[in-house]
Design a protein around this motif. Structure first.
Motif, PDB file in Angstrom:
ATOM      1  N   ASP A   1       7.454  14.669 -43.398  1.00 33.12           N
ATOM      2  CA  ASP A   1       7.215  14.037 -42.089  1.00 33.12           C
ATOM      3  C   ASP A   1       5.744  14.119 -41.696  1.00 33.12           C
ATOM      4  OD1 ASP A   1      10.036  13.863 -41.881  1.00 33.12           O
ATOM      5  OD2 ASP A   1      10.057  15.968 -41.241  1.00 33.12           O
ATOM      6  N   THR A   2       4.872  14.497 -42.627  1.00 34.77           N
ATOM      7  CA  THR A   2       3.471  14.721 -42.280  1.00 34.77           C
ATOM      8  C   THR A   2       2.676  13.425 -42.245  1.00 34.77           C
ATOM      9  OG1 THR A   2       2.778  14.963 -44.574  1.00 34.77           O
ATOM     10  CG2 THR A   2       3.528  16.956 -43.453  1.00 34.77           C
TER      11      THR A   2
ATOM     12  N   GLU B   1      -4.939   9.610 -37.895  1.00 33.86           N
ATOM     13  CA  GLU B   1      -4.451   8.967 -36.667  1.00 33.86           C
ATOM     14  C   GLU B   1      -3.628   7.706 -36.929  1.00 33.86           C
ATOM     15  OE1 GLU B   1      -8.145   8.625 -34.629  1.00 33.86           O
ATOM     16  OE2 GLU B   1      -8.184  10.797 -34.280  1.00 33.86           O
ATOM     17  N   ASN B   2      -3.965   6.974 -37.976  1.00 30.76           N
ATOM     18  CA  ASN B   2      -3.236   5.717 -38.250  1.00 30.76           C
ATOM     19  C   ASN B   2      -2.186   5.886 -39.354  1.00 30.76           C
ATOM     20  OD1 ASN B   2      -5.251   6.095 -40.176  1.00 30.76           O
ATOM     21  ND2 ASN B   2      -5.533   3.909 -40.546  1.00 30.76           N
ATOM     22  N   TYR B   3      -1.603   7.090 -39.441  1.00 27.56           N
ATOM     23  CA  TYR B   3      -0.691   7.329 -40.567  1.00 27.56           C
ATOM     24  C   TYR B   3       0.590   6.510 -40.459  1.00 27.56           C
ATOM     25  CZ  TYR B   3       2.650  10.344 -38.089  1.00 27.56           C
ATOM     26  OH  TYR B   3       3.615  10.818 -37.248  1.00 27.56           O
ATOM     27  N   ILE B   4       1.025   6.194 -39.242  1.00 28.63           N
ATOM     28  CA  ILE B   4       2.296   5.453 -39.130  1.00 28.63           C
ATOM     29  C   ILE B   4       2.153   4.057 -39.727  1.00 28.63           C
ATOM     30  CG2 ILE B   4       3.998   4.456 -37.537  1.00 28.63           C
ATOM     31  CD1 ILE B   4       3.637   6.931 -35.779  1.00 28.63           C
TER      32      ILE B   4
ATOM     33  N   TRP C   1      -1.517  24.276 -40.594  1.00 28.57           N
ATOM     34  CA  TRP C   1      -1.179  24.424 -39.187  1.00 28.57           C
ATOM     35  C   TRP C   1      -0.612  23.078 -38.785  1.00 28.57           C
ATOM     36  CZ3 TRP C   1      -3.025  28.574 -35.731  1.00 28.57           C
ATOM     37  CH2 TRP C   1      -2.548  28.419 -34.424  1.00 28.57           C
ATOM     38  N   ALA C   2       0.704  23.006 -38.641  1.00 29.90           N
ATOM     39  CA  ALA C   2       1.394  21.731 -38.488  1.00 29.90           C
ATOM     40  C   ALA C   2       0.888  20.951 -37.276  1.00 29.90           C
ATOM     41  CB  ALA C   2       2.888  21.968 -38.354  1.00 29.90           C
ATOM     42  N   THR C   3       0.553  19.700 -37.495  1.00 22.74           N
ATOM     43  CA  THR C   3       0.279  18.789 -36.377  1.00 22.74           C
ATOM     44  C   THR C   3       1.310  17.664 -36.354  1.00 22.74           C
ATOM     45  OG1 THR C   3      -1.189  17.305 -37.613  1.00 22.74           O
ATOM     46  CG2 THR C   3      -2.209  19.222 -36.549  1.00 22.74           C
ATOM     47  N   HIS C   4       1.758  17.217 -37.517  1.00 22.32           N
ATOM     48  CA  HIS C   4       2.731  16.121 -37.620  1.00 22.32           C
ATOM     49  C   HIS C   4       3.814  16.551 -38.599  1.00 22.32           C
ATOM     50  CE1 HIS C   4      -0.831  14.203 -36.018  1.00 22.32           C
ATOM     51  NE2 HIS C   4      -0.093  13.179 -35.635  1.00 22.32           N
ATOM     52  N   GLY C   5       5.021  16.757 -38.095  1.00 19.03           N
ATOM     53  CA  GLY C   5       6.096  17.284 -38.931  1.00 19.03           C
ATOM     54  C   GLY C   5       6.209  18.777 -38.676  1.00 19.03           C
ATOM     55  N   ALA C   6       7.426  19.230 -38.440  1.00 15.23           N
ATOM     56  CA  ALA C   6       7.665  20.643 -38.103  1.00 15.23           C
ATOM     57  C   ALA C   6       7.245  21.555 -39.249  1.00 15.23           C
ATOM     58  CB  ALA C   6       9.159  20.835 -37.835  1.00 15.23           C
ATOM     59  N   PRO C   7       6.937  22.819 -38.946  1.00 10.86           N
ATOM     60  CA  PRO C   7       6.724  23.777 -40.040  1.00 10.86           C
ATOM     61  C   PRO C   7       8.002  23.873 -40.875  1.00 10.86           C
ATOM     62  CG  PRO C   7       5.985  24.696 -37.944  1.00 10.86           C
ATOM     63  CD  PRO C   7       6.730  23.426 -37.624  1.00 10.86           C
ATOM     64  N   ALA C   8       7.899  23.555 -42.150  1.00 13.48           N
ATOM     65  CA  ALA C   8       9.062  23.560 -43.058  1.00 13.48           C
ATOM     66  C   ALA C   8       8.515  23.484 -44.478  1.00 13.48           C
ATOM     67  CB  ALA C   8       9.957  22.350 -42.795  1.00 13.48           C
ATOM     68  N   ASP C   9       9.298  23.958 -45.448  1.00 16.99           N
ATOM     69  CA  ASP C   9       8.830  23.915 -46.847  1.00 16.99           C
ATOM     70  C   ASP C   9       8.423  22.491 -47.236  1.00 16.99           C
ATOM     71  OD1 ASP C   9       9.467  26.590 -46.949  1.00 16.99           O
ATOM     72  OD2 ASP C   9      11.161  26.357 -48.333  1.00 16.99           O
ATOM     73  N   ARG C  10       9.262  21.520 -46.860  1.00 19.16           N
ATOM     74  CA  ARG C  10       9.016  20.137 -47.312  1.00 19.16           C
ATOM     75  C   ARG C  10       7.782  19.512 -46.668  1.00 19.16           C
ATOM     76  NH1 ARG C  10      11.272  16.556 -43.519  1.00 19.16           N
ATOM     77  NH2 ARG C  10      11.697  14.907 -45.020  1.00 19.16           N
TER      78      ARG C  10
END
Ligand code: GLU
Length: 219
Positions: free
Chosen positions: A125-126, A106-109, A76-85
């Motif tokens: 992009d996750t 939370e500190n992924y960036i 269930w996407a939270t960071h990065g659009a739903p997409a195969d990649r």
């Protein structure tokens, strides 16, 4: 936050069990699904945006080898659009470490920037992908997969249920959780991890519930 099912046994094929378990988690809602297996000399991943049926269609045309070790995920996407990649499982850039994650880092960036500065190339992009690279960083430095996972979870802030595997430690799954659910199912010659017990009731009635901050090694 969605679903995880993973299994490891000495021989045979656990992909069908993993997908069947994943289907019992559909009630949680999800936008993508994926599965990774150990292939003997590496890791193979199939992942698709959409329903588990879309993943099954992909598996029908692009089959995975039979494997005694599989990790399956609904996202269930939270960071990065739903997409195969952006669908899980995610690997590090060597493709030797694979991770599924439910929750939010939370500190992924800041972790991503740090890892990129060390030469890690990201492909999604996750928030979750940083975990694969971070574990790989410690694992390549000589730590066992379990020790590397413990190092990595010491650096991430947020909620996670994780299942991790390494092509360099076939036959081993490392699991960890903090504020996302994960149970371990103990079978006869086979061990499982899943987001909830119903996902494994077809396989076992013998469960261990991981507490926050705990990790486990399944072989
Ligand atoms: N935060 C992760 C993502 O967006 C995991 C989402 C989930 O729990 O399914 O990919």
């Amino acid at each position: 936050m969605c679903g995880i099912v993973a299994a490891v046994r000495a021989e045979g094929d656990v992909v069908a069990d993993a997908i069947a378990g994943l289907k019992t988690l559909e009630y949680r809602g999800y936008d993508s699904a994926g599965v990774a297996v150990m292939t003997g000399d590496g890791i193979a991943v199939r992942r698709k945006m959409g329903k588990i049926a879309a993943l099954e269609k992909e598996l029908a045309s692009n089959a995975l080898p039979a494997s005694p070790q599989a990790i399956a995920h609904t996202r269930w996407a939270t960071h990065g659009a739903p997409a195969d990649r952006n669908a899980h499982p995610h690997t590090d850039d060597s493709g030797r470490v694979v991770v599924v994650h439910n929750g939010i880092i939370e500190n992924y960036i800041e972790l991503r920037v740090l890892l990129q500065a060390q030469g890690h190339a990201f492909s999604s992009d996750t928030d979750s992908e940083v975990i694969a690279h971070l574990i790989s960083h410690y694992h390549r430095g000589g730590a066992s997969l379990h020790a590397a996972t413990r190092e990595a979870i010491g650096k991430v802030h947020g909620a996670y249920a994780l299942v991790v595997a390494s092509a360099d430690e076939p036959g081993t799954l490392v699991v960890a959780r903090h504020d996302s659910p994960l149970v371990v199912g103990v079978g006869a010659g086979v061990n499982y991890a899943a987001s909830d017990m119903p996902a494994l009731l077809g396989q076992t009635r013998d469960f261990l519930v991981l507490e926050n901050g705990e990790t486990a090694v399944l072989t």
